[in-house]
Design a protein around this motif. Structure first.
Motif, PDB file in Angstrom:
ATOM      1  N   VAL A 118       0.865  -0.945   0.575  1.00  0.00           N
ATOM      2  CA  VAL A 118       0.189   0.247  -0.129  1.00  0.00           C
ATOM      3  C   VAL A 118       0.511   1.313   0.011  1.00  0.00           C
ATOM      4  O   VAL A 118       0.331   1.942  -0.620  1.00  0.00           O
ATOM      5  CB  VAL A 118      -1.017  -0.265   0.997  1.00  0.00           C
ATOM      6  CG1 VAL A 118      -2.082  -1.733   1.037  1.00  0.00           C
ATOM      7  CG2 VAL A 118      -0.434  -0.489   2.642  1.00  0.00           C
ATOM      8  N   MET A 119       1.888   1.200   0.199  1.00  0.00           N
ATOM      9  CA  MET A 119       3.276   2.534   0.375  1.00  0.00           C
ATOM     10  C   MET A 119       3.426   2.264  -1.252  1.00  0.00           C
ATOM     11  O   MET A 119       3.539   4.282  -1.260  1.00  0.00           O
ATOM     12  CB  MET A 119       4.167   2.328   1.142  1.00  0.00           C
ATOM     13  CG  MET A 119       3.943   2.252   2.913  1.00  0.00           C
ATOM     14  SD  MET A 119       3.308   3.588   3.498  1.00  0.00           S
ATOM     15  CE  MET A 119       4.820   4.303   3.850  1.00  0.00           C
ATOM     16  N   MET A 120       3.993   1.325  -1.828  1.00  0.00           N
ATOM     17  CA  MET A 120       3.537   2.207  -3.036  1.00  0.00           C
ATOM     18  C   MET A 120       2.927   1.801  -3.861  1.00  0.00           C
ATOM     19  O   MET A 120       2.886   3.751  -4.823  1.00  0.00           O
ATOM     20  CB  MET A 120       4.543   0.524  -3.566  1.00  0.00           C
ATOM     21  CG  MET A 120       5.658   0.083  -3.097  1.00  0.00           C
ATOM     22  SD  MET A 120       6.171  -1.532  -4.041  1.00  0.00           S
ATOM     23  CE  MET A 120       5.124  -2.568  -3.259  1.00  0.00           C
ATOM     24  N   PHE A 121       1.410   1.943  -3.708  1.00  0.00           N
ATOM     25  CA  PHE A 121       0.153   2.640  -4.196  1.00  0.00           C
ATOM     26  C   PHE A 121       0.578   3.720  -4.014  1.00  0.00           C
ATOM     27  O   PHE A 121      -0.462   4.533  -4.346  1.00  0.00           O
ATOM     28  CB  PHE A 121      -1.143   1.704  -4.544  1.00  0.00           C
ATOM     29  CG  PHE A 121      -0.722   0.504  -4.582  1.00  0.00           C
ATOM     30  CD1 PHE A 121      -1.717   0.545  -6.592  1.00  0.00           C
ATOM     31  CD2 PHE A 121      -0.634  -1.220  -4.767  1.00  0.00           C
ATOM     32  CE1 PHE A 121      -1.535  -0.440  -7.568  1.00  0.00           C
ATOM     33  CE2 PHE A 121      -0.832  -2.368  -5.682  1.00  0.00           C
ATOM     34  CZ  PHE A 121      -0.800  -1.807  -7.190  1.00  0.00           C
ATOM     35  N   SER A 122       0.793   4.498  -2.867  1.00  0.00           N
ATOM     36  CA  SER A 122       0.491   5.651  -1.923  1.00  0.00           C
ATOM     37  C   SER A 122       1.512   6.143  -3.034  1.00  0.00           C
ATOM     38  O   SER A 122       0.813   7.505  -3.373  1.00  0.00           O
ATOM     39  CB  SER A 122       0.225   5.542  -0.640  1.00  0.00           C
ATOM     40  OG  SER A 122       0.620   7.227  -0.170  1.00  0.00           O
TER      41      SER A 122
ATOM     42  N   PHE B  97       7.513   4.282  -9.593  1.00  0.00           N
ATOM     43  CA  PHE B  97       7.614   5.399  -8.828  1.00  0.00           C
ATOM     44  C   PHE B  97       8.454   4.876  -7.744  1.00  0.00           C
ATOM     45  O   PHE B  97       8.679   5.104  -6.177  1.00  0.00           O
ATOM     46  CB  PHE B  97       6.300   5.944  -8.327  1.00  0.00           C
ATOM     47  CG  PHE B  97       5.958   6.880  -9.908  1.00  0.00           C
ATOM     48  CD1 PHE B  97       6.846   7.644 -10.929  1.00  0.00           C
ATOM     49  CD2 PHE B  97       4.480   6.727 -10.291  1.00  0.00           C
ATOM     50  CE1 PHE B  97       6.530   8.063 -12.056  1.00  0.00           C
ATOM     51  CE2 PHE B  97       4.348   6.753 -11.051  1.00  0.00           C
ATOM     52  CZ  PHE B  97       5.111   7.551 -11.878  1.00  0.00           C
ATOM     53  N   SER B  98       7.962   3.364  -7.547  1.00  0.00           N
ATOM     54  CA  SER B  98       8.790   2.357  -6.558  1.00  0.00           C
ATOM     55  C   SER B  98      10.177   1.255  -6.869  1.00  0.00           C
ATOM     56  O   SER B  98       9.308   1.073  -8.146  1.00  0.00           O
ATOM     57  CB  SER B  98       8.241   1.587  -6.004  1.00  0.00           C
ATOM     58  OG  SER B  98       7.110   2.476  -4.941  1.00  0.00           O
ATOM     59  N   GLU B  99      11.549   1.296  -6.061  1.00  0.00           N
ATOM     60  CA  GLU B  99      12.169   0.625  -6.495  1.00  0.00           C
ATOM     61  C   GLU B  99      12.621  -0.551  -5.887  1.00  0.00           C
ATOM     62  O   GLU B  99      12.711   0.004  -4.514  1.00  0.00           O
ATOM     63  CB  GLU B  99      13.314   1.580  -7.414  1.00  0.00           C
ATOM     64  CG  GLU B  99      14.565   1.763  -6.092  1.00  0.00           C
ATOM     65  CD  GLU B  99      15.354   2.776  -6.609  1.00  0.00           C
ATOM     66  OE1 GLU B  99      15.556   2.869  -8.141  1.00  0.00           O
ATOM     67  OE2 GLU B  99      16.068   3.877  -5.742  1.00  0.00           O
ATOM     68  N   PHE B 100      13.480  -1.605  -5.847  1.00  0.00           N
ATOM     69  CA  PHE B 100      13.668  -2.343  -4.742  1.00  0.00           C
ATOM     70  C   PHE B 100      15.170  -2.155  -5.274  1.00  0.00           C
ATOM     71  O   PHE B 100      15.421  -2.615  -6.451  1.00  0.00           O
ATOM     72  CB  PHE B 100      13.285  -3.959  -5.241  1.00  0.00           C
ATOM     73  CG  PHE B 100      13.772  -4.941  -4.620  1.00  0.00           C
ATOM     74  CD1 PHE B 100      13.043  -5.497  -3.130  1.00  0.00           C
ATOM     75  CD2 PHE B 100      14.873  -5.386  -4.699  1.00  0.00           C
ATOM     76  CE1 PHE B 100      13.570  -5.938  -2.621  1.00  0.00           C
ATOM     77  CE2 PHE B 100      15.660  -7.044  -4.495  1.00  0.00           C
ATOM     78  CZ  PHE B 100      14.996  -7.241  -3.279  1.00  0.00           C
ATOM     79  N   LYS B 101      15.472  -2.688  -3.758  1.00  0.00           N
ATOM     80  CA  LYS B 101      17.652  -2.811  -3.736  1.00  0.00           C
ATOM     81  C   LYS B 101      17.403  -4.000  -3.142  1.00  0.00           C
ATOM     82  O   LYS B 101      16.991  -3.703  -1.833  1.00  0.00           O
ATOM     83  CB  LYS B 101      17.835  -1.865  -3.726  1.00  0.00           C
ATOM     84  CG  LYS B 101      18.129  -0.655  -4.489  1.00  0.00           C
ATOM     85  CD  LYS B 101      18.876   0.727  -4.051  1.00  0.00           C
ATOM     86  CE  LYS B 101      19.030   1.556  -5.061  1.00  0.00           C
ATOM     87  NZ  LYS B 101      19.773   3.095  -5.062  1.00  0.00           N
TER      88      LYS B 101
ATOM     89  N   THR C 225       4.155  14.781  -5.428  1.00  0.00           N
ATOM     90  CA  THR C 225       5.171  14.155  -4.320  1.00  0.00           C
ATOM     91  C   THR C 225       5.734  13.941  -6.272  1.00  0.00           C
ATOM     92  O   THR C 225       5.110  13.482  -7.228  1.00  0.00           O
ATOM     93  CB  THR C 225       5.081  12.826  -4.305  1.00  0.00           C
ATOM     94  OG1 THR C 225       6.997  12.734  -3.033  1.00  0.00           O
ATOM     95  CG2 THR C 225       4.841  11.811  -4.659  1.00  0.00           C
ATOM     96  N   ASP C 226       7.020  13.932  -5.928  1.00  0.00           N
ATOM     97  CA  ASP C 226       7.779  13.634  -7.325  1.00  0.00           C
ATOM     98  C   ASP C 226       9.231  12.583  -7.027  1.00  0.00           C
ATOM     99  O   ASP C 226       9.725  12.108  -7.778  1.00  0.00           O
ATOM    100  CB  ASP C 226       8.913  14.795  -7.832  1.00  0.00           C
ATOM    101  CG  ASP C 226       9.264  15.628  -7.754  1.00  0.00           C
ATOM    102  OD1 ASP C 226      10.120  14.942  -6.351  1.00  0.00           O
ATOM    103  OD2 ASP C 226       9.954  16.483  -8.370  1.00  0.00           O
ATOM    104  N   VAL C 227       9.164  12.079  -5.458  1.00  0.00           N
ATOM    105  CA  VAL C 227       9.852  11.282  -4.513  1.00  0.00           C
ATOM    106  C   VAL C 227       9.986   9.814  -5.026  1.00  0.00           C
ATOM    107  O   VAL C 227       8.478   9.260  -5.367  1.00  0.00           O
ATOM    108  CB  VAL C 227       9.762  11.231  -3.391  1.00  0.00           C
ATOM    109  CG1 VAL C 227      10.880  10.779  -2.921  1.00  0.00           C
ATOM    110  CG2 VAL C 227      10.233  12.970  -3.068  1.00  0.00           C
ATOM    111  N   VAL C 228      11.047   9.438  -5.746  1.00  0.00           N
ATOM    112  CA  VAL C 228      10.238   7.999  -5.869  1.00  0.00           C
ATOM    113  C   VAL C 228      10.644   6.792  -4.569  1.00  0.00           C
ATOM    114  O   VAL C 228      11.957   7.757  -3.391  1.00  0.00           O
ATOM    115  CB  VAL C 228      11.722   7.378  -6.764  1.00  0.00           C
ATOM    116  CG1 VAL C 228      12.311   5.616  -6.656  1.00  0.00           C
ATOM    117  CG2 VAL C 228      11.481   7.807  -7.927  1.00  0.00           C
ATOM    118  N   LEU C 229      10.085   5.903  -4.282  1.00  0.00           N
ATOM    119  CA  LEU C 229      10.372   5.250  -3.108  1.00  0.00           C
ATOM    120  C   LEU C 229      11.561   3.753  -3.093  1.00  0.00           C
ATOM    121  O   LEU C 229      10.818   2.994  -3.746  1.00  0.00           O
ATOM    122  CB  LEU C 229       9.058   4.948  -2.381  1.00  0.00           C
ATOM    123  CG  LEU C 229       8.997   4.030  -1.084  1.00  0.00           C
ATOM    124  CD1 LEU C 229       9.157   4.698  -0.244  1.00  0.00           C
ATOM    125  CD2 LEU C 229       7.293   3.315  -1.135  1.00  0.00           C
ATOM    126  N   THR C 230      12.319   3.892  -2.226  1.00  0.00           N
ATOM    127  CA  THR C 230      13.199   2.013  -2.326  1.00  0.00           C
ATOM    128  C   THR C 230      12.948   1.684  -1.083  1.00  0.00           C
ATOM    129  O   THR C 230      12.967   2.087  -0.280  1.00  0.00           O
ATOM    130  CB  THR C 230      14.666   3.445  -2.455  1.00  0.00           C
ATOM    131  OG1 THR C 230      14.740   3.991  -3.325  1.00  0.00           O
ATOM    132  CG2 THR C 230      15.466   1.844  -2.557  1.00  0.00           C
TER     133      THR C 230
END
Length: 243
Positions: free
Chosen positions: A70-74, A107-111, A84-89
């Motif tokens: 849900v954080m990613m969909f937010s 707009f989310s990425e996995f590391k 916002t224009d901030v990518v969520l890592t």
């Protein structure tokens, strides 16, 4: 560093009280350690969620990671609507399921990280220790130039954990069980284990977290204090400590 407890229950949340989630702030940077059930609802009380850049997840169990989706969909919706224009890592121990989540949501990425990884986030460094738990799980050590916070996540006590936690300014330790319960088979610590960890590691301040849903949890605190540990408290939503 400023540490805020978003949630602290083991297994499942209570009304208005989420599972594991801990907000670490230093200078202008913010990091969320774990994002269990209920964290996404409550984190907005403590920060603008659209400015969050980093979530570090200790392991894939629901009480530590269920609100990642849900954080990613937010972030997806709020980016599209130009809030916002901030990518969520999202940093997680590598597994096939977790690595696919951000690939399906823009707009989310996995590391991924492993035990020898070092994350640099602003002026903070995060190091890891693999714990004894049913799934791959890592304790975390968050350090600045002169302060250290250790978060055990879930797992049993060990000499390696004592060394990893040595001299920490703040220890956030799971305390899933009362002294009469043995957590070895389930990969958890009881209050006796926590006391041993605090004393042998020589930490300065302690938060007992990942608390049980049964019994009288204040007994955990009293047991710790009666053992001679003074600077200790139970986690609760909104608890804030300046380290």
């Amino acid at each position: 560093m400023k540490v805020t407890v978003i949630g602290m229950w083991g297994g499942f949340p209570k009304v208005d009280e989420p599972c594991s989630g801990y907000l670490i702030e230093h200078n202008e940077e913010k990091v969320l350690l774990d994002c269990g059930s209920g964290v996404a609802v409550k984190i907005g009380k403590y920060m603008d969620v659209n400015t969050l850049r980093h979530i570090v997840v200790s392991h894939s169990h629901y009480d530590h990671a269920s609100d990642i989706g849900v954080m990613m969909f937010s972030r997806l919706v709020n980016t599209i609507t130009e809030k916002t224009d901030v990518v969520l890592t999202i940093y997680e121990p590598y597994n096939e399921i977790s690595s696919q989540h951000p690939e399906s949501v823009k707009f989310s990425e996995f590391k991924s990280y492993e035990e020898d990884s070092v994350l640099k986030i602003g002026d903070m460094s995060i190091r890891f220790l693999e714990m004894n738990h049913p799934v791959k799980t890592f304790a975390m050590k968050i350090s600045t130039d002169d302060k250290t916070v250790v978060y055990t996540a879930d797992g049993t006590i060990s000499e390696e954990l004592k060394e990893f936690s040595q001299g920490a300014d703040l220890l956030i330790t799971e305390c899933s069980l009362y002294e009469w319960a043995d957590g070895e088979n389930t990969g958890h610590m009881n209050i006796t284990d926590c006391i041993e960890l605090v004393k042998d590691a020589g930490v300065k301040e302690t938060i007992l977290t990942h608390l049980p849903h049964y019994g009288e949890i204040n007994d955990l605190l009293e047991t710790a204090k009666q053992s001679g540990i003074e600077n200790v408290q139970l986690a609760q939503p909104g608890l804030t400590i300046e380290v």
